[in-house]
Write an enzyme that holds these catalytic residues in place. Structure first.
Site, short mmCIF file in Angstrom:
data_model
loop_
_atom_site.label_atom_id
_atom_site.label_comp_id
_atom_site.label_asym_id
_atom_site.label_seq_id
_atom_site.Cartn_x
_atom_site.Cartn_y
_atom_site.Cartn_z
N TYR A 442 -3.19 -10.94 -2.29
CA TYR A 442 -3.78 -9.84 -3.05
C TYR A 442 -3.21 -8.47 -2.69
O TYR A 442 -2.46 -8.32 -1.75
CB TYR A 442 -5.30 -9.87 -3.02
CG TYR A 442 -6.04 -9.72 -1.72
CD1 TYR A 442 -7.41 -9.91 -1.72
CD2 TYR A 442 -5.42 -9.38 -0.53
CE1 TYR A 442 -8.15 -9.75 -0.55
CE2 TYR A 442 -6.14 -9.23 0.63
CZ TYR A 442 -7.51 -9.41 0.62
OH TYR A 442 -8.23 -9.25 1.77
N GLU A 443 -3.58 -7.48 -3.53
CA GLU A 443 -3.03 -6.11 -3.48
C GLU A 443 -1.51 -6.13 -3.70
O GLU A 443 -0.78 -5.33 -3.12
CB GLU A 443 -3.39 -5.41 -2.17
CG GLU A 443 -4.83 -5.46 -1.76
CD GLU A 443 -5.81 -5.13 -2.89
OE1 GLU A 443 -5.41 -4.46 -3.86
OE2 GLU A 443 -6.97 -5.54 -2.80
N GLY A 444 -1.07 -7.02 -4.56
CA GLY A 444 0.36 -7.19 -4.82
C GLY A 444 0.90 -8.26 -3.91
O GLY A 444 0.93 -8.10 -2.68
#
Length: 596
Positions: A442-444
């Protein structure tokens, strides 16, 4: 049940002996009065909160998970979580690094970073409830209207309310240009928002009176793609003019995600049905505001894996000293016992030292970036702010991707140290592995971070940011070049610096011919540059340890042993990574899609 001891000595070593953060902070107007005693006192109390309040809830919270009442859309976190949050607020912890204008303590971000590392070690799932509040705070602090700041920032600062980041939709993850949520102006400065969001961490819970959602959506006349996205603040409960809470807003949890790990955090499917929100920043410029939050989150995710690496190492090391199995190949080491402690076996030591080296290297890098971010935000010198901001931009994808990759490796190794017991829930090790896995996604995803590093942060400016950081490494190499005791660290550091320069040039030339070459090399490239940064900080730590080991403090001899392990056993990975990066695009794209 796993145990946790805050690594205060190592944190103090990095801050005070390696990076001299007090001197750096004193040069910044907001922190002119900071001193080492204040930093150490906050760390000590923060460590007590993490170890005594949060850590005991980690195993039970994972087993219990969260409960959704589908009739009311309310979510109840595991037993003890709400009470722990009340203690967190009572202790003033949410306001640690926040602006005094909104009730914050105004302490440096580097201190808040260290506190969050300890909370992540103790209980990552719990720490995610307040964790994104800091990102929401930063986004509103940077881009909010005076009215939005007055309404939301004091409550986020105090911890009375928490915040979320609502980006992802069922059909759209990283590619936000595909986003479909709609926002219609109501003519009074507010907007009616409809849509669906998924994977929203801490999207719904009963630990606070209100939740402040930052939501991406499209205005009716928005252009296609990412240039047509706006950002809105959408509270769970509407806020009256006098600051009291009003009617329930049209944003609610429709379901909880059933996940591999972080079971105790409410990862929600959120539905917006005529939810009322206000615009943050300019129309169709929502990504600029959201990226303030995203960058904070990416540093936070690296910190999550750093915390897990540390706690997994601590428990595996303790187990390896106690568990007896077989004899050392060179003969009994504990003849009075039926077998030797497994810590005598070379491969057990390799696994433990891998985790330790990645934890301590990650701590040095994260602390360096945090104090650099303090300079970027608070220096009264515009040139210094710009240089610091560029360096944070360069190192953020490395923190997010390299530290989380290392966390996955380290927690897996530490589970392996426990043998079959590591696979059993009550020991806690398999939970660390499961919890660590999301941090790479997550978060890229880490591939996105790699593309960001190579494509945007390096090639897009012809390597300017990388060259500036490289000059710091080169200056250190030059300074220590005649120090015989440092050659075992300096020589491989200098060699890798040269190889990174050559590799960057080579990939850049290929990319001119075919941009897909960046995608083929990016993941390997980030890991090479990650090792370059770790090697730099490990060399700096080794220098201090060499200078101070004569005093007899075993901390320094342990630091040197770990540094030597890193350079001998982990850094050589770069040779194969450079080779695979150079292999380029063809081996990946040669096969016809139909044959997959």
């Amino acid at each position: 049940m796993p145990q946790y001891n805050p690594p205060l000595r190592d944190m103090q070593f990095v801050m005070h002996e390696v990076l001299n953060v007090v001197d750096q902070l004193k040069a910044l107007p907001p922190h002119a009065d900071i001193d080492a005693d204040t930093i150490n006192a906050v760390l000590e109390e923060g460590g007590k909160f993490a170890a005594e309040v949060l850590a005991p809830l980690n195993l039970s919270g994972d087993a219990e998970g969260c409960t959704l009442d589908k009739s009311t859309h309310e979510v109840r976190p595991p037993k003890g979580f709400k009470e722990a949050y009340a203690k967190y607020v009572e202790g003033g912890w949410p306001s640690l690094g926040c602006d005094p204008e909104f009730g914050g303590q105004g302490l440096p971000l580097v201190l808040n970073q260290a506190f969050y590392e300890m909370m992540n070690s103790a209980n990552q799932a719990w720490t995610m409830y307040p964790g994104l509040s800091h990102g929401a705070y930063e986004a509103l602090h940077a881009h909010g209207t005076p009215e939005q700041k007055a309404t939301y920032l004091p409550k986020l600062t105090s911890g009375e309310w928490t915040g979320t980041m609502c980006l992802t939709e069922p059909h759209c993850g990283t590619d936000l240009g595909l986003l479909r949520s709609k926002a219609e102006p109501l003519g009074d400065g507010t907007y009616k928002i409809n849509g669906a969001k998924i994977f929203i961490s801490a999207g719904e819970h009963d630990m606070v009176a209100n939740i402040v959602h930052l939501v991406l959506a499209r205005l009716p006349d928005a252009p296609e793609g990412s240039k047509g996205i706006s950002l809105f603040v959408v509270p769970k409960f509407m806020v009256n003019a006098d600051g009291t809470l009003g009617a329930r807003n049209g944003i609610f949890c429709a379901g909880l995600e059933h996940k591999m790990g972080i079971h105790a955090n409410s990862t929600c499917q959120m539905v917006l049905e005529d939810a009322v929100g206000t615009l943050v920043g300019q129309p169709n410029k929502g990504l600029a505001a959201m990226f303030v939050m995203m960058n904070a989150a990416r540093l936070g995710v690296g910190n999550q894996s750093l915390g897990l690496t540390e706690v997994a190492y601590q428990n595996a090391a303790a187990y390896a000293k106690d568990r007896i199995q077989m004899r050392a190949l060179s003969g009994p080491k504990a003849p009075e016992k039926a077998a030797d402690p497994i810590i005598v076996h070379p491969d057990v030591r390799k696994m433990l030292l891998t985790a330790r080296a990645y934890a301590e290297g990650g701590r040095a890098l994260s602390t360096y970036v945090a104090v650099t971010l303090d300079r970027a935000l608070s220096s009264d010198d515009e040139d210094e702010r710009k240089a610091a901001d560029d360096e944070v931009a360069l190192l953020t994808p490395i923190i997010k991707a390299f530290i989380t990759d290392n966390g996955w490796i380290a927690t897996s190794h530490c589970m392996q140290v426990f043998g079959g017991h590591g696979f059993i829930h009550e020991w806690g090790m398999e939970q660390f592995v499961r919890d660590a896995r999301i941090n790479m996604i997550y978060e890229g995803t880490n591939t996105i971070q790699s593309l960001d590093l190579l494509g945007r942060k390096v090639l897009m400016d012809n390597g300017a940011k990388l060259k500036k950081f490289g000059k710091k490494i080169a200056a250190f190499v030059e300074e220590e070049g005649t120090n015989e005791a440092m050659q075992e660290f300096i020589n491989p550091l200098a060699d890798l610096g040269d190889k990174v320069t050559k590799l960057t040039t080579e990939i850049g030339m290929k990319a001119f011919q075919n941009p897909d070459e960046v995608g083929a090399a990016a993941v390997d490239y980030l890991r090479v540059v990650g090792h370059l940064t770790f090697a730099y900080f490990w060399a700096r730590m080794a220098k201090v340890a060499l200078e101070k080991q004569a005093g007899g403090d075993k901390f320094y001899s342990a630091k040197l042993s770990t540094a030597r392990f890193y350079f001998a056993k982990l850094l050589p990975e770069t040779a194969s990574l450079i080779r695979t990066a150079r292999a380029g695009l063809q081996p990946l794209m040669e096969m016809d899609e139909a044959l997959f």
